[in-house]
Design a protein around this motif. Sequence first.
Motif, mmCIF file in Angstrom:
data_model
loop_
_atom_site.group_PDB
_atom_site.id
_atom_site.type_symbol
_atom_site.label_atom_id
_atom_site.label_comp_id
_atom_site.label_asym_id
_atom_site.label_seq_id
_atom_site.Cartn_x
_atom_site.Cartn_y
_atom_site.Cartn_z
ATOM 1 N N GLU A 94 11.989 -3.893 -14.657
ATOM 2 C CA GLU A 94 11.936 -5.261 -15.177
ATOM 3 C C GLU A 94 13.218 -5.601 -15.945
ATOM 4 O O GLU A 94 13.805 -6.673 -15.750
ATOM 5 N N THR A 98 14.963 -8.843 -14.252
ATOM 6 C CA THR A 98 14.526 -10.142 -14.743
ATOM 7 C C THR A 98 15.711 -10.998 -15.173
ATOM 8 O O THR A 98 16.765 -10.474 -15.557
ATOM 9 N N THR A 99 15.496 -12.302 -15.130
ATOM 10 C CA THR A 99 16.506 -13.241 -15.649
ATOM 11 C C THR A 99 16.008 -13.909 -16.919
ATOM 12 O O THR A 99 16.697 -14.764 -17.479
ATOM 13 N N ASP A 100 14.838 -13.502 -17.393
ATOM 14 C CA ASP A 100 14.232 -14.086 -18.594
ATOM 15 C C ASP A 100 14.591 -13.223 -19.811
ATOM 16 O O ASP A 100 14.201 -12.056 -19.880
ATOM 17 N N LEU A 103 11.591 -11.491 -21.540
ATOM 18 C CA LEU A 103 11.047 -10.360 -20.778
ATOM 19 C C LEU A 103 11.995 -9.175 -20.782
ATOM 20 O O LEU A 103 11.566 -8.010 -20.833
ATOM 21 N N ARG A 104 13.296 -9.475 -20.736
ATOM 22 C CA ARG A 104 14.264 -8.383 -20.785
ATOM 23 C C ARG A 104 14.159 -7.635 -22.115
ATOM 24 O O ARG A 104 14.212 -6.402 -22.156
ATOM 25 N N GLN A 168 9.994 -15.653 -11.568
ATOM 26 C CA GLN A 168 8.798 -15.658 -12.405
ATOM 27 C C GLN A 168 7.718 -14.750 -11.837
ATOM 28 O O GLN A 168 6.939 -14.155 -12.593
ATOM 29 N N ASP A 171 8.226 -11.406 -13.261
ATOM 30 C CA ASP A 171 7.836 -11.331 -14.670
ATOM 31 C C ASP A 171 6.320 -11.295 -14.825
ATOM 32 O O ASP A 171 5.792 -10.540 -15.648
ATOM 33 N N LEU A 222 2.449 -14.229 -23.375
ATOM 34 C CA LEU A 222 3.486 -14.529 -22.384
ATOM 35 C C LEU A 222 2.863 -14.838 -21.023
ATOM 36 O O LEU A 222 3.361 -15.711 -20.288
ATOM 37 N N ARG A 226 2.806 -18.629 -18.859
ATOM 38 C CA ARG A 226 3.262 -18.739 -17.459
ATOM 39 C C ARG A 226 2.106 -19.077 -16.518
ATOM 40 O O ARG A 226 2.244 -18.982 -15.305
#
Length: 234
Positions: A94, A98-100, A103-104, A168, A171, A222, A226
Amino acid sequence: MTASSVTSPPEPPDVEDDHDDGGGGWWSASHGWAKVVVAAVAVLILLLVGGLAGALVGQRTAPSYGPPAGAIDVGFLQDMSVHHRQAIQMAVWERSNTTDPALRQLAFDIESSQTQQLGMMQGWLQLWQQPTETAPGQFMGWMGMPMTTMPGMASEADLQRFRASSGQALDVAFLQLMLRHHQGGVSMMQTEAAQGQVPVVTALARSMTTSQTAEVTTMTQLLAARGAAPLPAT
């Protein structure tokens, strides 16, 4: 009295070089104190050699440290090591994909804390000369409920779906799998904290319970943000 009547003093006896006609050699010709010193050194050497031999024998016969195989503390560490390894693998994937940012950061925190805990657990098991993981398919025996898999563990199909996702969907899959993973390990941590016999291990179990309970709350929030729901318990 005349000079001729004075008797001259006797000549001192001849002092021969160190020589032993009896064949005793240097030892017989040595002074008494030298013989005592040499004898003392010989005794000291014998004592040192004997002590070293005793230490080596003691190392071979000394009992192992820590609780015996089958103890609650041993079983907990072995099972939780397997449990942690999967969580770390999911967190690394993850964090790397991930690009969040939220979350990273969460994945990094889980990876860091569980990697540190795994190192501690593995170190204790190695010190106690115990296997560092439970044999496959023989989990939870220390809790009196042997299972082929532990609660919360992701299946291979789950992991493949997770790794195939992006954005997403990635995530959400991570949050669902890690949330279920955390919840599945709670019973093991609580059992160790209540019944374990090794204070450092029970303290670790309590610490895990506290940190993972907080992470469960965060992941639930989280997921809801979402529009997703937790997975059913396993």
